[in-house]
Scaffold this active site. Sequence first.
Site, PDB file in Angstrom:
ATOM      1  N   GLY A   1      33.014  20.822 -35.907  1.00  0.00           N
ATOM      2  CA  GLY A   1      34.130  21.592 -36.454  1.00  0.00           C
ATOM      3  C   GLY A   1      33.828  22.190 -37.808  1.00  0.00           C
ATOM      4  O   GLY A   1      34.719  22.325 -38.648  1.00  0.00           O
TER       5      GLY A   1
ATOM      6  N   GLY B   1      37.946  26.338 -41.739  1.00  0.00           N
ATOM      7  CA  GLY B   1      38.848  25.451 -42.453  1.00  0.00           C
ATOM      8  C   GLY B   1      38.172  24.356 -43.255  1.00  0.00           C
ATOM      9  O   GLY B   1      37.202  24.591 -43.990  1.00  0.00           O
ATOM     10  N   ILE B   2      38.674  23.136 -43.098  1.00  0.00           N
ATOM     11  CA  ILE B   2      38.128  21.983 -43.805  1.00  0.00           C
ATOM     12  C   ILE B   2      36.664  21.780 -43.459  1.00  0.00           C
ATOM     13  O   ILE B   2      35.838  21.464 -44.319  1.00  0.00           O
ATOM     14  CB  ILE B   2      38.955  20.732 -43.458  1.00  0.00           C
ATOM     15  CG1 ILE B   2      40.372  20.844 -44.042  1.00  0.00           C
ATOM     16  CG2 ILE B   2      38.281  19.461 -43.968  1.00  0.00           C
ATOM     17  CD1 ILE B   2      41.329  19.795 -43.530  1.00  0.00           C
ATOM     18  N   GLY B   3      36.318  21.983 -42.188  1.00  0.00           N
ATOM     19  CA  GLY B   3      34.929  21.806 -41.765  1.00  0.00           C
ATOM     20  C   GLY B   3      33.981  22.761 -42.449  1.00  0.00           C
ATOM     21  O   GLY B   3      32.850  22.389 -42.794  1.00  0.00           O
TER      22      GLY B   3
ATOM     23  N   SER C   1      44.116  11.736 -39.076  1.00  0.00           N
ATOM     24  CA  SER C   1      45.194  12.614 -39.513  1.00  0.00           C
ATOM     25  C   SER C   1      46.361  11.770 -39.987  1.00  0.00           C
ATOM     26  O   SER C   1      46.508  10.608 -39.586  1.00  0.00           O
ATOM     27  CB  SER C   1      45.643  13.493 -38.330  1.00  0.00           C
ATOM     28  OG  SER C   1      46.871  14.137 -38.585  1.00  0.00           O
TER      29      SER C   1
ATOM     30  N   TYR D   1      49.042  14.395 -29.762  1.00  0.00           N
ATOM     31  CA  TYR D   1      48.107  14.564 -30.877  1.00  0.00           C
ATOM     32  C   TYR D   1      47.971  13.266 -31.662  1.00  0.00           C
ATOM     33  O   TYR D   1      46.857  12.817 -31.958  1.00  0.00           O
ATOM     34  CB  TYR D   1      48.591  15.689 -31.792  1.00  0.00           C
ATOM     35  CG  TYR D   1      47.692  15.931 -32.988  1.00  0.00           C
ATOM     36  CD1 TYR D   1      46.420  16.449 -32.828  1.00  0.00           C
ATOM     37  CD2 TYR D   1      48.133  15.628 -34.275  1.00  0.00           C
ATOM     38  CE1 TYR D   1      45.590  16.669 -33.926  1.00  0.00           C
ATOM     39  CE2 TYR D   1      47.324  15.844 -35.372  1.00  0.00           C
ATOM     40  CZ  TYR D   1      46.049  16.367 -35.195  1.00  0.00           C
ATOM     41  OH  TYR D   1      45.235  16.574 -36.286  1.00  0.00           O
TER      42      TYR D   1
END
Length: 334
Positions: A22, A26-28, A151, A176
Site C-alpha cells: 500500500g 496516502g499514508i503508504g 485502525s 471493516y
Amino acid sequence: MARTTIDIPVPDLSGRRAVLTGGSDGIGLVLARRLVAAGADLVLPVRDRGKGEAAAAEIRARVPGASITLHSLDLSSLGSVAAFAGALLTEGRPIDVLINNAGVMTPPERRTTGDGHELQLGTNHLGHFALVAHLMPLLRAGRARITSQVSVAANSNAINWDDLQWQRSYHPMRAYSSSKIAQGLFGLELDRRSRAHNWGVTSNISHPGVAPTNLLAAQPGIGRGAEGREIRVIRRLSAMGIAGTPETAALPALLAATSPDAAGGLFYGPSRWMHISGAPAEQKPYTRLCSVEDAQRIWQLSEQLTNASFPDSGAAAGTEGPVVDVVRGSGLTA
C-alpha cells in the site's frame, strides 16, 4: 486548534531491504518516502502498475538516488501473493523490514475476492497473513521487524465469528472493524509465536489515528461512486488540527517498524486526544486485541482459509473445535 510540527527521527537504513504494501498512495506513500530517505532499498508491491510508477517517480524527485523496486501484487488474490513472494524468494535477499499497510475500507455492498473471501477480510487480513507466511524464510534471514497497520476501527465492533465472511448480514463498517481486529490479533500472535519457536523476527502493530486519505474517497472499483460525508468531515477536522495528516498518520507505523526503541508485541499510535492525532507513542492495546484465545483462533482459521502455514505452528490446545465450527460457518471449505 493550531497544528504543531510533529516528526520522528528514522535510523540509517542503508543496505537494508524494506517491503511495504500500500505504498503508492496516502499514508503508504509517506512511509515509502521516509524509508528510502533513510537509505532503505524499498520493494514496493503494487496492484496498479501505473500508479506505482507515478509514486516511484514522485519519491525519486524528492529523494534523488532512491532505491525502489516495483513488483505486482494484489492482496485480494492469494495466487498473486504467492507469486510475489516467490519472486522475492528467488532473489534470495533477506528482508529487514516489512510493513503491512495496504487495505480497503467499507465497500457499500458486499464484495468478494477471487478466492471467495469477503473483500475486506481477504485483503486487509488474509492477504497479509499469507504474505508473511510465504516470506518467512527471508524475514527470518533478516531478523525482520514486521509491523501490521490496524485502525481505530479495531476498537469497536468485533470479529463476526458466526458469519466471518458476512454472507448473511453484511455491514460495511462492522466488516471493516472485523478485518482490522483480525489483523491486530495476528500481528501480536506472530510475535508470541516467534519468541516461542525462535523464529528471530519481531512483530508489532500500529494505527494511524484519523487522517484524510483515499480510503474513504470515491472508489468505483469497490462500488463507491462518490465520496461520502465521512471523508469531508475528516478533511475539515484535519484542516483544524484536530485530526492528523497523511504525514503525521504515517509516524506510528514508521516508529514501530524502524525505531530501535520500538519492540515486538506492542501497539503504537498517535498520542493526543482519543488517539486520533499527535506524536506517535506506545499505547495500551485495544481490548479486542488482548485475547490470546481469539488470536490463536484467527491464526488457525487463517491458515486454513489461505492454505498458508508457518514453521512449528500447530493447533493450540483447546481451539480445534471452535476453529472447525467457524470454517464451517464461513461458507468456505477448510
